[in-house]
Design a protein around this motif. Sequence first.
Motif, PDB file in Angstrom:
ATOM      1  N   CYS A  35       0.736  -0.996  -0.680  1.00 10.17           N
ATOM      2  CA  CYS A  35       0.069  -0.195  -0.224  1.00 10.17           C
ATOM      3  C   CYS A  35       0.953   1.376  -0.081  1.00 10.17           C
ATOM      4  CB  CYS A  35      -1.315   0.403   1.333  1.00 10.17           C
ATOM      5  SG  CYS A  35      -1.887   1.887   1.268  1.00 10.17           S
ATOM      6  N   PRO A  36       0.574   2.071  -0.495  1.00  8.27           N
ATOM      7  CA  PRO A  36       1.632   3.187  -0.743  1.00  8.27           C
ATOM      8  C   PRO A  36       1.174   4.770  -0.020  1.00  8.27           C
ATOM      9  CG  PRO A  36       0.013   3.056  -2.951  1.00  8.27           C
ATOM     10  CD  PRO A  36      -0.346   1.807  -2.642  1.00  8.27           C
ATOM     11  N   ALA A  37       0.396   4.614   0.510  1.00  7.02           N
ATOM     12  CA  ALA A  37       0.302   4.925   1.751  1.00  7.02           C
ATOM     13  C   ALA A  37       0.375   4.991   3.335  1.00  7.02           C
ATOM     14  CB  ALA A  37      -1.230   5.165   1.899  1.00  7.02           C
ATOM     15  N   TYR A  40      -2.122  -0.433   5.475  1.00  5.21           N
ATOM     16  CA  TYR A  40      -2.492  -1.486   6.297  1.00  5.21           C
ATOM     17  C   TYR A  40      -1.232  -1.731   7.497  1.00  5.21           C
ATOM     18  CZ  TYR A  40      -5.512  -2.861   3.099  1.00  5.21           C
ATOM     19  OH  TYR A  40      -6.870  -3.266   1.889  1.00  5.21           O
ATOM     20  N   PHE A  49      -6.391  -1.500   9.771  1.00  5.94           N
ATOM     21  CA  PHE A  49      -6.001  -0.536   8.144  1.00  5.94           C
ATOM     22  C   PHE A  49      -7.340   0.870   9.083  1.00  5.94           C
ATOM     23  CE2 PHE A  49      -9.397   0.063   4.454  1.00  5.94           C
ATOM     24  CZ  PHE A  49      -7.451   0.655   3.648  1.00  5.94           C
ATOM     25  N   CYS A  54      -6.926   7.041   1.880  1.00  2.74           N
ATOM     26  CA  CYS A  54      -6.826   5.966   0.631  1.00  2.74           C
ATOM     27  C   CYS A  54      -6.149   6.516  -0.709  1.00  2.74           C
ATOM     28  CB  CYS A  54      -7.341   4.752   0.774  1.00  2.74           C
ATOM     29  SG  CYS A  54      -8.018   3.603  -1.010  1.00  2.74           S
ATOM     30  N   GLU A  56      -6.948   4.839  -3.657  1.00  2.00           N
ATOM     31  CA  GLU A  56      -7.848   4.538  -4.495  1.00  2.00           C
ATOM     32  C   GLU A  56      -6.983   4.309  -5.486  1.00  2.00           C
ATOM     33  OE1 GLU A  56     -11.216   7.222  -5.450  1.00  2.00           O
ATOM     34  OE2 GLU A  56     -10.715   8.350  -3.156  1.00  2.00           O
ATOM     35  N   GLY A  58      -5.585   0.708  -6.009  1.00  2.00           N
ATOM     36  CA  GLY A  58      -6.338  -0.406  -6.501  1.00  2.00           C
ATOM     37  C   GLY A  58      -5.148  -1.224  -5.743  1.00  2.00           C
ATOM     38  N   THR A  59      -3.870  -0.850  -5.702  1.00  2.00           N
ATOM     39  CA  THR A  59      -2.846  -1.957  -5.640  1.00  2.00           C
ATOM     40  C   THR A  59      -3.148  -3.055  -4.179  1.00  2.00           C
ATOM     41  OG1 THR A  59      -1.775  -0.675  -6.256  1.00  2.00           O
ATOM     42  CG2 THR A  59      -1.308  -2.459  -4.493  1.00  2.00           C
ATOM     43  N   CYS A  60      -3.684  -2.981  -2.963  1.00  2.00           N
ATOM     44  CA  CYS A  60      -4.719  -4.004  -2.087  1.00  2.00           C
ATOM     45  C   CYS A  60      -5.632  -4.853  -2.767  1.00  2.00           C
ATOM     46  CB  CYS A  60      -4.701  -3.195  -1.212  1.00  2.00           C
ATOM     47  SG  CYS A  60      -5.844  -2.275  -1.187  1.00  2.00           S
ATOM     48  N   TRP A  72     -14.083  -4.459  -1.313  1.00  2.00           N
ATOM     49  CA  TRP A  72     -12.985  -3.159  -2.103  1.00  2.00           C
ATOM     50  C   TRP A  72     -14.191  -1.862  -3.148  1.00  2.00           C
ATOM     51  CZ3 TRP A  72     -11.018   0.235  -5.651  1.00  2.00           C
ATOM     52  CH2 TRP A  72     -10.868   1.446  -5.567  1.00  2.00           C
TER      53      TRP A  72
HETATM   54  S1  SF4 Z   1      -6.244   1.661  -2.671  1.00  2.00           S
HETATM   55 FE1  SF4 Z   1      -5.702   0.057  -0.814  1.00  2.00          FE
HETATM   56  S2  SF4 Z   1      -3.863  -0.029  -1.602  1.00  2.00           S
HETATM   57 FE2  SF4 Z   1      -3.778   1.691  -2.777  1.00  2.00          FE
HETATM   58  S3  SF4 Z   1      -3.827   3.503  -0.924  1.00  2.00           S
HETATM   59 FE3  SF4 Z   1      -5.699   2.186  -0.832  1.00  2.00          FE
HETATM   60  S4  SF4 Z   1      -5.629   1.053   1.133  1.00  2.00           S
HETATM   61 FE4  SF4 Z   1      -3.915   1.684  -0.455  1.00  2.00          FE
END
Ligand code: SF4
Length: 86
Positions: A35-37, A40, A49, A54, A56, A58-60, A72
């Motif tokens: 997660c770039p932010a 987690y 979490f 976020c 948004e 979608g990586t997670c 999600w």
């Molecule tokens: S979509 Fe998932 S990976 Fe991306 S910033 Fe939000 S919580 Fe983190």
Amino acid sequence: MLGINKFAVDDEEAHIVLKKELCALCQAKPCTRACPAALYTLKEGDISFDYAGCLECGTCRVICPQKGAINWQYPRGGFGIIFRYG
Ligand code: SF4
Ligand code: SF4
């Protein structure tokens, strides 16, 4: 330039909800690294979490190995990240 983004946090409806019982079965917990932010985190071995902040991206949702662990959706209209340019 994450610092100049703004977030409108929807206090009533989280756009990402975890099934923690499925997370408990997940050994690698790749979300804590992907997660770039950095939303987690591990607290005494359990996943923690916070959906505020976020991006948004979608990586997670993509990297999670436990089907159904992450519910999600994009935030409701008017909420979520507001990307600023310039
Ligand atoms: S979509 Fe998932 S990976 Fe991306 S910033 Fe939000 S919580 Fe983190
Ligand atoms: S990768 Fe998925 S199942 Fe594993 S801890 Fe993260 S959200 Fe839970």
